[in-house]
Design a protein around this motif. Structure first.
Motif, short mmCIF file in Angstrom:
data_model
loop_
_atom_site.label_atom_id
_atom_site.label_comp_id
_atom_site.label_asym_id
_atom_site.label_seq_id
_atom_site.Cartn_x
_atom_site.Cartn_y
_atom_site.Cartn_z
N ALA A 12 0.84 -1.20 0.00
CA ALA A 12 0.00 0.00 0.00
C ALA A 12 0.87 1.24 0.00
CB ALA A 12 -0.92 0.02 1.22
N PRO A 13 0.43 2.29 -0.72
CA PRO A 13 1.19 3.55 -0.68
C PRO A 13 1.31 4.03 0.76
CG PRO A 13 -0.49 3.61 -2.39
CD PRO A 13 -0.73 2.36 -1.58
N LEU A 98 -1.34 12.39 -0.61
CA LEU A 98 -2.72 11.91 -0.53
C LEU A 98 -2.80 10.39 -0.52
CD1 LEU A 98 -4.38 14.37 -3.07
CD2 LEU A 98 -4.70 14.36 -0.58
N GLY A 99 -1.68 9.74 -0.81
CA GLY A 99 -1.66 8.28 -0.86
C GLY A 99 -2.11 7.73 -2.20
N VAL A 100 -2.17 8.57 -3.21
CA VAL A 100 -2.67 8.17 -4.54
C VAL A 100 -1.48 7.73 -5.40
CG1 VAL A 100 -3.83 8.98 -6.62
CG2 VAL A 100 -4.62 9.74 -4.37
N ALA A 101 -1.67 6.59 -6.09
CA ALA A 101 -0.63 6.07 -6.98
C ALA A 101 -0.89 6.54 -8.40
CB ALA A 101 -0.62 4.55 -6.92
N ILE A 110 -4.79 6.81 -12.42
CA ILE A 110 -4.41 6.82 -11.01
C ILE A 110 -5.08 5.67 -10.28
CG2 ILE A 110 -3.88 9.28 -10.85
CD1 ILE A 110 -7.05 8.20 -9.29
N GLY A 111 -4.54 5.35 -9.13
CA GLY A 111 -5.11 4.34 -8.26
C GLY A 111 -5.23 4.90 -6.86
N LEU A 112 -6.43 4.75 -6.29
CA LEU A 112 -6.66 5.15 -4.90
C LEU A 112 -6.68 3.85 -4.10
CD1 LEU A 112 -8.99 7.19 -6.67
CD2 LEU A 112 -8.24 8.36 -4.63
N PHE A 123 -8.90 1.65 -6.40
CA PHE A 123 -10.00 2.22 -7.18
C PHE A 123 -9.29 2.94 -8.32
CE2 PHE A 123 -11.91 2.21 -2.87
CZ PHE A 123 -12.92 1.29 -3.13
N SER A 124 -9.77 2.75 -9.53
CA SER A 124 -9.04 3.21 -10.71
C SER A 124 -9.82 4.30 -11.43
CB SER A 124 -8.82 2.02 -11.66
OG SER A 124 -8.15 2.41 -12.82
#
Length: 167
Positions: A12-13, A98-101, A110-112, A123-124
């Motif tokens: 996880a980020p 924000l922890g978003v990839a 992006i990936g949440l 979540f994409s």
């Protein structure tokens, strides 16, 4: 899926304080407008770099024979590219905080981060998506539709096969 940062997934980020980021669907949807603006900035800045770099490369190759206006333009391009790079780094850092990839920096995908059935997932979203409607496991490129039975908060469990859509 768990909205608590106490439930850590291996990949996880991480927030700057070292905690893993795990979002529920409701939180991810609330974050999306801000994330979309940041991704838009990244895409715009990447386009600017792509527009400036060929001219910079050409002028760098010819640097020994440049007249003063061309030499001046070379210096101007160098400064402009440095400023764009600084802004790009800031936008990437904002997503990281924000922890978003940023899954695909060229497409803006992006990936949440979330957890599905105990596994790291995201979540994409990508430009062209109307809202947050897809998800995928970490390391996968196949985007699946978010099932209607997933709640805005709470744990996510798969019941049966989720429909998958390729990128």
């Amino acid at each position: 899926m768990n909205g608590s940062t106490e439930s850590r997934a291996g990949d996880a980020p991480q927030k700057p304080d070292g905690r893993a980021v795990v979002l529920n669907l409701g939180t991810a949807r609330k974050m999306l407008p801000l994330v979309i603006r940041i991704v838009g900035d990244i895409l715009d800045l990447n386009r600017r770099v792509q527009a400036l770099e060929p001219e910079q490369s050409r002028l760098d190759r010819q640097r020994r024979t440049l007249d003063w206006p061309s030499r001046s333009r070379r210096y101007q391009l160098r400064e402009e590219l440095a400023e764009v790079d600084t802004r790009l780094q800031a936008a990437h850092q904002e997503l990281e905080q924000l922890g978003v990839a940023l899954i695909d920096p060229h497409k803006g995908r992006i990936g949440l981060p979330t957890v599905v059935n105990g596994h790291l997932a995201f979540f994409s979203w990508m430009p062209g998506d109307e809202s947050l409607r897809h998800w995928h496991f970490a390391g996968e490129s196949v985007r699946r539709a978010i099932p209607a039975n997933w709640k805005e908060s709470g744990e996510v469990r798969l019941f049966g096969g989720a429909a998958a859509t390729p990128e």
